[in-house]
Scaffold this active site. Structure first.
Site, short mmCIF file in Angstrom:
data_model
loop_
_atom_site.label_atom_id
_atom_site.label_comp_id
_atom_site.label_asym_id
_atom_site.label_seq_id
_atom_site.Cartn_x
_atom_site.Cartn_y
_atom_site.Cartn_z
CE LYS A 248 -3.93 -2.27 2.10
NZ LYS A 248 -4.88 -2.46 3.21
CD GLN B 128 -3.72 -4.24 6.23
OE1 GLN B 128 -3.95 -3.14 5.74
NE2 GLN B 128 -3.91 -5.35 5.56
CG ASP C 20 -10.19 -0.26 5.03
OD1 ASP C 20 -9.74 -0.69 3.96
OD2 ASP C 20 -9.58 -0.33 6.12
N1 L34 Z 1 -8.30 -2.54 7.01
N2 L34 Z 1 -7.51 -4.60 6.41
C1 L34 Z 1 -8.03 -3.42 6.06
N3 L34 Z 1 -8.28 -3.08 4.77
C2 L34 Z 1 -8.01 -3.96 3.77
O1 L34 Z 1 -8.33 -3.66 2.51
C3 L34 Z 1 -7.44 -5.20 4.09
N4 L34 Z 1 -7.07 -6.11 3.14
C4 L34 Z 1 -7.24 -7.54 3.42
C5 L34 Z 1 -6.57 -7.80 4.77
N5 L34 Z 1 -6.79 -6.75 5.75
C6 L34 Z 1 -7.22 -5.50 5.44
C7 L34 Z 1 -6.00 -5.95 2.33
O2 L34 Z 1 -5.41 -4.90 2.21
C8 L34 Z 1 -6.51 -8.17 2.26
N6 L34 Z 1 -5.68 -7.12 1.70
C9 L34 Z 1 -4.70 -7.29 0.72
C10 L34 Z 1 -3.85 -6.28 0.29
C11 L34 Z 1 -2.87 -6.50 -0.68
C12 L34 Z 1 -2.74 -7.74 -1.24
C13 L34 Z 1 -3.59 -8.75 -0.85
C14 L34 Z 1 -4.55 -8.52 0.12
C15 L34 Z 1 -1.67 -7.98 -2.26
O3 L34 Z 1 -0.86 -7.12 -2.52
N7 L34 Z 1 -1.60 -9.19 -2.83
C16 L34 Z 1 -0.60 -9.59 -3.81
C17 L34 Z 1 0.39 -10.56 -3.23
C18 L34 Z 1 0.93 -10.21 -1.90
C19 L34 Z 1 1.87 -11.25 -1.34
O4 L34 Z 1 2.90 -11.53 -2.00
O5 L34 Z 1 1.60 -11.79 -0.26
C20 L34 Z 1 -1.32 -10.31 -4.95
O6 L34 Z 1 -0.78 -10.32 -6.04
O7 L34 Z 1 -2.38 -10.89 -4.71
#
Ligand code: L34
Length: 282
Positions: free
Chosen positions: A53, A97, A120
């Site tokens: 982020k 988060q 959010d």
């Molecule tokens: N308050 N908490 C709050 N807001 C959110 O919107 C979230 N979420 C979820 C968990 N907790 C939260 C996120 O930000 C899930 N989430 C999130 C954010 C980023 C990614 C996945 C979930 C992400 O960048 N995923 C990458 C891979 C990351 C890795 O290597 O682990 C992808 O390509 O899917």
């Protein structure tokens, strides 16, 4: 053979668009939109997401600050911090988060955030707005899914949509957004009798279950669109979605990969919300 919906590429495109808007915002108002992210404890997955982020903010010119608090932070000091940030005109968006450590009431924390800064869109006011269709901030993951569908040319109107999972963060708002686009929506969950009888009828499946490979080829119909919200870490440290990607690939019309599908879109929608919140606050 399915079209792979490349969330990373689509995300990159949207971030370029946001970057231009942020540049416009800065030249108009003389300051950048700003986001404060609070992370409590050391959950490794949360660390990765928060880093993504912050990096994305930097990419598009949004000012971001990450406040890291220890695992044993108590609820009242977290609430005090949020109240302080609510009052700072230089902070446009506040995100705590999730998940939070045991002992902290997530609901209390979410509701402490000023609804105008709730990027959010988790607080009651914003949830009510989503349900009635009178919104400007949308929860990042469901908004990201809608944007993936839109930019992939997948029509929702009149389609049978099955959302698997009923969480406040994904399943429920996801169902609302699909309804707004005139989809016929079924929400399934752990107590659903005969889940496959629902998923087999679906034109569009959104899986947000938290079980690796849970949706298998025998549970989908030929030509279905599969959107995978799950991010499960397997024992060997790999990321796996809720949908059996390899098994479903031949049968589906389109599918999102994990990683590189919905995840990057969640981050991108946060950028969009922060810009929107900043515009509203000026
Ligand atoms: N308050 N908490 C709050 N807001 C959110 O919107 C979230 N979420 C979820 C968990 N907790 C939260 C996120 O930000 C899930 N989430 C999130 C954010 C980023 C990614 C996945 C979930 C992400 O960048 N995923 C990458 C891979 C990351 C890795 O290597 O682990 C992808 O390509 O899917």
């Amino acid at each position: 053979m399915a079209m792979i919906i490349d969330g990373k590429a689509i995300s990159g495109q949207i971030r370029e668009e946001i970057k231009e808007k942020v540049t416009g915002f800065i030249s108009k108002y003389g300051k950048a939109p700003s986001l404060t992210v609070i992370i409590v404890g050391e959950d490794p997955a949360s660390q990765v997401y928060v880093r993504n982020k912050a990096r994305a903010c930097e990419q598009v010119g949004i000012r971001s600050e990450v406040i890291r608090l220890p695992e044993d932070t108590d609820e009242s000091s977290l609430v005090s911090l949020i109240e302080k940030l609510n009052g700072e005109s230089g902070v446009n968006g506040i995100l705590v988060q999730l998940p939070l450590p045991r002992g902290i009431d997530e609901k209390k924390i979410i509701l402490a955030i000023d609804p105008k800064k709730d990027v959010d869109a988790f607080c009651y006011e914003n949830v009510g707005r989503i349900l009635t269709g009178d919104y400007d901030l949308l929860p990042c993951t469901p908004a990201g899914v809608m944007e993936l569908l839109r930019r992939s040319g997948i029509e929702v109107c009149g389609k049978d949509c099955v959302v698997v999972g009923r969480s406040n963060i994904v399943g429920k708002p996801m169902a609302a957004l699909l309804m707004h686009k005139n989809g016929t929506v079924t929400v399934c969950h752990s107590k659903t009798a005969d889940l496959a009888s629902h998923t087999r009828r679906a034109d569009i499946i959104v899986a947000a279950v938290g079980k690796p490979g849970f949706i298998t080829a025998d549970m989908i119909k030929e030509g279905a669109v599969l959107i995978d919200v799950g991010i499960n870490r397997t024992a060997d440290g790999k990321l796996k979605g809720d949908i059996d990607f390899d098994g479903c690939f031949e049968k589906a019309a389109a599918i999102t990969p994990v990683p590189g599908g919905v995840g990057p879109m969640t981050v991108t929608m946060l950028l969009q919300n922060t810009l929107k919140a900043a515009e509203k606050q000026i």
